[in-house]
Design a protein around this motif. Sequence first.
Motif, PDB file in Angstrom:
ATOM      1  N   GLY A  82       0.759  -1.104  -0.013  1.00 16.02           N
ATOM      2  CA  GLY A  82      -0.037   0.129   0.124  1.00 16.02           C
ATOM      3  C   GLY A  82       0.897   1.252  -0.143  1.00 16.02           C
ATOM      4  O   GLY A  82       0.581   2.213  -0.577  1.00 16.02           O
ATOM      5  N   ASP A  83       1.965   1.347   0.837  1.00 18.33           N
ATOM      6  CA  ASP A  83       2.881   2.359   0.715  1.00 18.33           C
ATOM      7  C   ASP A  83       3.520   2.343  -0.519  1.00 18.33           C
ATOM      8  O   ASP A  83       3.803   3.723  -0.901  1.00 18.33           O
ATOM      9  N   LYS A  84       3.847   1.417  -1.187  1.00 17.95           N
ATOM     10  CA  LYS A  84       4.329   1.652  -2.512  1.00 17.95           C
ATOM     11  C   LYS A  84       3.602   2.170  -3.527  1.00 17.95           C
ATOM     12  O   LYS A  84       3.943   3.026  -4.377  1.00 17.95           O
ATOM     13  N   LEU A  85       2.454   1.696  -3.484  1.00 20.72           N
ATOM     14  CA  LEU A  85       1.298   2.259  -4.363  1.00 20.72           C
ATOM     15  C   LEU A  85       1.049   3.686  -3.958  1.00 20.72           C
ATOM     16  O   LEU A  85       0.858   4.537  -5.130  1.00 20.72           O
ATOM     17  N   LEU A  86       0.963   4.240  -2.953  1.00 25.01           N
ATOM     18  CA  LEU A  86       0.805   5.474  -2.665  1.00 25.01           C
ATOM     19  C   LEU A  86       1.951   6.462  -3.144  1.00 25.01           C
ATOM     20  O   LEU A  86       1.797   7.614  -3.484  1.00 25.01           O
ATOM     21  N   ARG A  87       3.224   5.960  -2.793  1.00 24.23           N
ATOM     22  CA  ARG A  87       4.433   6.635  -3.308  1.00 24.23           C
ATOM     23  C   ARG A  87       4.457   6.799  -4.703  1.00 24.23           C
ATOM     24  O   ARG A  87       4.776   7.791  -5.130  1.00 24.23           O
ATOM     25  N   THR A  88       3.963   6.032  -5.532  1.00 25.97           N
ATOM     26  CA  THR A  88       3.742   6.086  -6.839  1.00 25.97           C
ATOM     27  C   THR A  88       2.853   6.954  -7.469  1.00 25.97           C
ATOM     28  O   THR A  88       2.900   7.775  -8.310  1.00 25.97           O
ATOM     29  N   GLU A  89       1.693   7.169  -6.653  1.00 25.01           N
ATOM     30  CA  GLU A  89       0.531   8.007  -6.927  1.00 25.01           C
ATOM     31  C   GLU A  89       0.956   9.287  -6.619  1.00 25.01           C
ATOM     32  O   GLU A  89       0.785  10.361  -7.486  1.00 25.01           O
ATOM     33  N   THR A  90       1.451   9.422  -5.589  1.00 24.58           N
ATOM     34  CA  THR A  90       1.661  11.125  -4.920  1.00 24.58           C
ATOM     35  C   THR A  90       3.260  11.575  -5.279  1.00 24.58           C
ATOM     36  O   THR A  90       3.471  12.557  -5.270  1.00 24.58           O
ATOM     37  N   GLY A  91       4.173  10.424  -5.671  1.00 29.04           N
ATOM     38  CA  GLY A  91       5.540  10.923  -5.988  1.00 29.04           C
ATOM     39  C   GLY A  91       6.304  11.169  -4.614  1.00 29.04           C
ATOM     40  O   GLY A  91       7.421  11.858  -4.660  1.00 29.04           O
ATOM     41  N   ARG A  92       5.668  10.741  -3.442  1.00 32.33           N
ATOM     42  CA  ARG A  92       6.398  10.558  -2.339  1.00 32.33           C
ATOM     43  C   ARG A  92       7.545   9.820  -2.097  1.00 32.33           C
ATOM     44  O   ARG A  92       7.446   8.728  -2.498  1.00 32.33           O
ATOM     45  N   PRO A  93       8.983  10.498  -1.988  1.00 29.72           N
ATOM     46  CA  PRO A  93      10.100   9.720  -2.168  1.00 29.72           C
ATOM     47  C   PRO A  93      10.616   8.788  -1.054  1.00 29.72           C
ATOM     48  O   PRO A  93      11.108   7.882  -1.212  1.00 29.72           O
ATOM     49  N   VAL A  94       9.860   9.064   0.143  1.00 28.36           N
ATOM     50  CA  VAL A  94      10.379   8.507   1.433  1.00 28.36           C
ATOM     51  C   VAL A  94       9.422   7.515   1.748  1.00 28.36           C
ATOM     52  O   VAL A  94       8.292   7.672   1.731  1.00 28.36           O
ATOM     53  N   ARG A  95       9.901   6.082   1.960  1.00 29.08           N
ATOM     54  CA  ARG A  95       8.884   5.063   2.585  1.00 29.08           C
ATOM     55  C   ARG A  95       8.665   5.369   3.737  1.00 29.08           C
ATOM     56  O   ARG A  95       9.235   5.688   4.757  1.00 29.08           O
ATOM     57  N   ARG A  96       7.288   5.310   3.954  1.00 29.18           N
ATOM     58  CA  ARG A  96       6.821   5.303   5.661  1.00 29.18           C
ATOM     59  C   ARG A  96       7.176   4.199   6.312  1.00 29.18           C
ATOM     60  O   ARG A  96       6.312   3.069   5.820  1.00 29.18           O
ATOM     61  N   ARG A  97       7.779   4.222   7.251  1.00 24.13           N
ATOM     62  CA  ARG A  97       8.026   3.062   7.977  1.00 24.13           C
ATOM     63  C   ARG A  97       7.084   2.780   9.001  1.00 24.13           C
ATOM     64  O   ARG A  97       6.611   3.830   9.811  1.00 24.13           O
ATOM     65  N   TYR A  98       6.639   1.654   9.280  1.00 32.66           N
ATOM     66  CA  TYR A  98       5.725   1.348  10.129  1.00 32.66           C
ATOM     67  C   TYR A  98       6.315   1.072  11.705  1.00 32.66           C
ATOM     68  O   TYR A  98       7.402   0.203  11.856  1.00 32.66           O
ATOM     69  N   THR A  99       5.670   1.570  12.626  1.00 34.78           N
ATOM     70  CA  THR A  99       6.023   1.255  14.000  1.00 34.78           C
ATOM     71  C   THR A  99       4.832   0.908  15.015  1.00 34.78           C
ATOM     72  O   THR A  99       3.901   1.970  14.726  1.00 34.78           O
ATOM     73  N   ALA A 100       4.788   0.091  15.623  1.00 34.98           N
ATOM     74  CA  ALA A 100       3.644  -0.290  16.634  1.00 34.98           C
ATOM     75  C   ALA A 100       3.555   0.838  17.500  1.00 34.98           C
ATOM     76  O   ALA A 100       4.300   1.299  18.407  1.00 34.98           O
ATOM     77  N   PRO A 101       2.214   1.347  17.306  1.00 35.92           N
ATOM     78  CA  PRO A 101       2.150   2.735  18.293  1.00 35.92           C
ATOM     79  C   PRO A 101       1.707   2.218  19.674  1.00 35.92           C
ATOM     80  O   PRO A 101       1.161   1.175  20.101  1.00 35.92           O
ATOM     81  N   SER A 102       2.070   3.360  20.892  1.00 34.28           N
ATOM     82  CA  SER A 102       1.741   3.131  21.880  1.00 34.28           C
ATOM     83  C   SER A 102      -0.093   3.141  22.151  1.00 34.28           C
ATOM     84  O   SER A 102      -0.816   3.529  21.173  1.00 34.28           O
ATOM     85  N   ARG A 103      -0.552   2.470  23.347  1.00 36.80           N
ATOM     86  CA  ARG A 103      -2.112   2.431  23.328  1.00 36.80           C
ATOM     87  C   ARG A 103      -2.606   3.801  23.539  1.00 36.80           C
ATOM     88  O   ARG A 103      -3.533   4.124  22.749  1.00 36.80           O
ATOM     89  N   THR A 104      -1.919   4.864  24.150  1.00 29.57           N
ATOM     90  CA  THR A 104      -2.454   6.170  24.459  1.00 29.57           C
ATOM     91  C   THR A 104      -2.481   6.671  22.917  1.00 29.57           C
ATOM     92  O   THR A 104      -3.400   7.465  22.452  1.00 29.57           O
ATOM     93  N   PHE A 105      -1.577   6.483  22.294  1.00 30.86           N
ATOM     94  CA  PHE A 105      -1.507   7.288  20.680  1.00 30.86           C
ATOM     95  C   PHE A 105      -2.419   6.727  19.936  1.00 30.86           C
ATOM     96  O   PHE A 105      -3.094   7.452  19.173  1.00 30.86           O
ATOM     97  N   LEU A 106      -2.627   5.375  19.983  1.00 25.01           N
ATOM     98  CA  LEU A 106      -3.472   4.671  19.172  1.00 25.01           C
ATOM     99  C   LEU A 106      -4.936   5.202  19.585  1.00 25.01           C
ATOM    100  O   LEU A 106      -5.860   5.377  18.790  1.00 25.01           O
ATOM    101  N   ASP A 107      -5.394   4.968  20.832  1.00 25.32           N
ATOM    102  CA  ASP A 107      -6.530   5.409  21.487  1.00 25.32           C
ATOM    103  C   ASP A 107      -6.771   7.082  20.802  1.00 25.32           C
ATOM    104  O   ASP A 107      -8.015   7.254  20.270  1.00 25.32           O
ATOM    105  N   HIS A 108      -5.894   7.744  20.948  1.00 20.67           N
ATOM    106  CA  HIS A 108      -6.284   9.296  20.562  1.00 20.67           C
ATOM    107  C   HIS A 108      -6.534   9.050  19.122  1.00 20.67           C
ATOM    108  O   HIS A 108      -7.370   9.789  18.621  1.00 20.67           O
ATOM    109  N   THR A 109      -5.589   8.654  18.346  1.00 21.45           N
ATOM    110  CA  THR A 109      -5.871   8.350  16.897  1.00 21.45           C
ATOM    111  C   THR A 109      -6.927   8.162  16.388  1.00 21.45           C
ATOM    112  O   THR A 109      -7.870   8.759  15.518  1.00 21.45           O
ATOM    113  N   LEU A 110      -7.506   6.897  17.072  1.00 21.09           N
ATOM    114  CA  LEU A 110      -8.762   6.577  16.466  1.00 21.09           C
ATOM    115  C   LEU A 110      -9.847   7.255  16.838  1.00 21.09           C
ATOM    116  O   LEU A 110     -10.861   7.322  16.153  1.00 21.09           O
ATOM    117  N   ALA A 111      -9.824   7.979  18.070  1.00 24.54           N
ATOM    118  CA  ALA A 111     -10.584   9.133  18.728  1.00 24.54           C
ATOM    119  C   ALA A 111     -10.775  10.074  17.438  1.00 24.54           C
ATOM    120  O   ALA A 111     -12.134  10.638  17.242  1.00 24.54           O
TER     121      ALA A 111
END
Length: 266
Positions: A82-111
């Motif tokens: 998915g990241d590769k497809l988005l980079r091809t579509e948008t021209g974004r050069p840098v690969r977005r690396r996935y890191t497991a979120p903390s519970r606090t960060f995830l709860d806030h992001t989903l909210a």
Amino acid sequence: MGAALSERDWAILRSVDQHRFLTVRQLHDLHFNELSPVSGLRISQRALARLRQWRVLGTLERRIGGLRAGSSGLVHYVDVIGDKLLRTETGRPVRRRYTAPSRTFLDHTLAVAESHIGLITAHLHGKLEVLRSEVETAAWRTYQGIGGALLTLRPDLYMETAGSVGGEMVSTWFLERDMGSESIPTLVKKSREYASYRSTGIEQEHSGGSFPLIVWCMTATRAATAEQRRSDLRSRIERDARLPAELFRIISPNQLIELVQRGGDL
């Protein structure tokens, strides 16, 4: 691989990229809302399983609602394909690396996603009109502070809305989701950042002279705690001479739709 994705698949991928993490239910509400609840959930789960198989999307180990929630509790993020497809579509050069979120960060992001999707769903049902929306980093504003220092205001959400479909009165909003983990003085400090940004006049130049209303959408583990925190923040803002209290709205999450429909009046 991109050619194998349907228009809806692409929309799902972009939504997950925009919000960072989304649950099955949130993706269902965004992209399968025209279907009946039973068939819509079944079809959305099938579509998401296919995207996971292709590694367009991945899922966190932790599920919302625990293991008993089954596939409905899966939380999705953009996987390597998915990241590769988005980079091809948008021209974004840098690969977005996935890191497991903390519970606090995830709860806030989903909210934050829940507030945004709630407004989008209300728009789809004709309850209000969303003219523009920006989530987190897209909503951030960079400006020069005192002494020329480069500062960044970081709202969770920016919205331009009308209280009804086709309504002439357009309202603008900066939204902050508070989950009860930050102290009230920290929220007051963040509120002062909005006042500082407002004093630059930058936002007003792009919005016909008005500044967005600032919405603190607050919750906590216990309802009584959340209500007390809302009351405390409201009181602190009203007593702070540096803060224009009339610009702030302090609400619970279930008041957001009504607030937008009424253009800021509750």
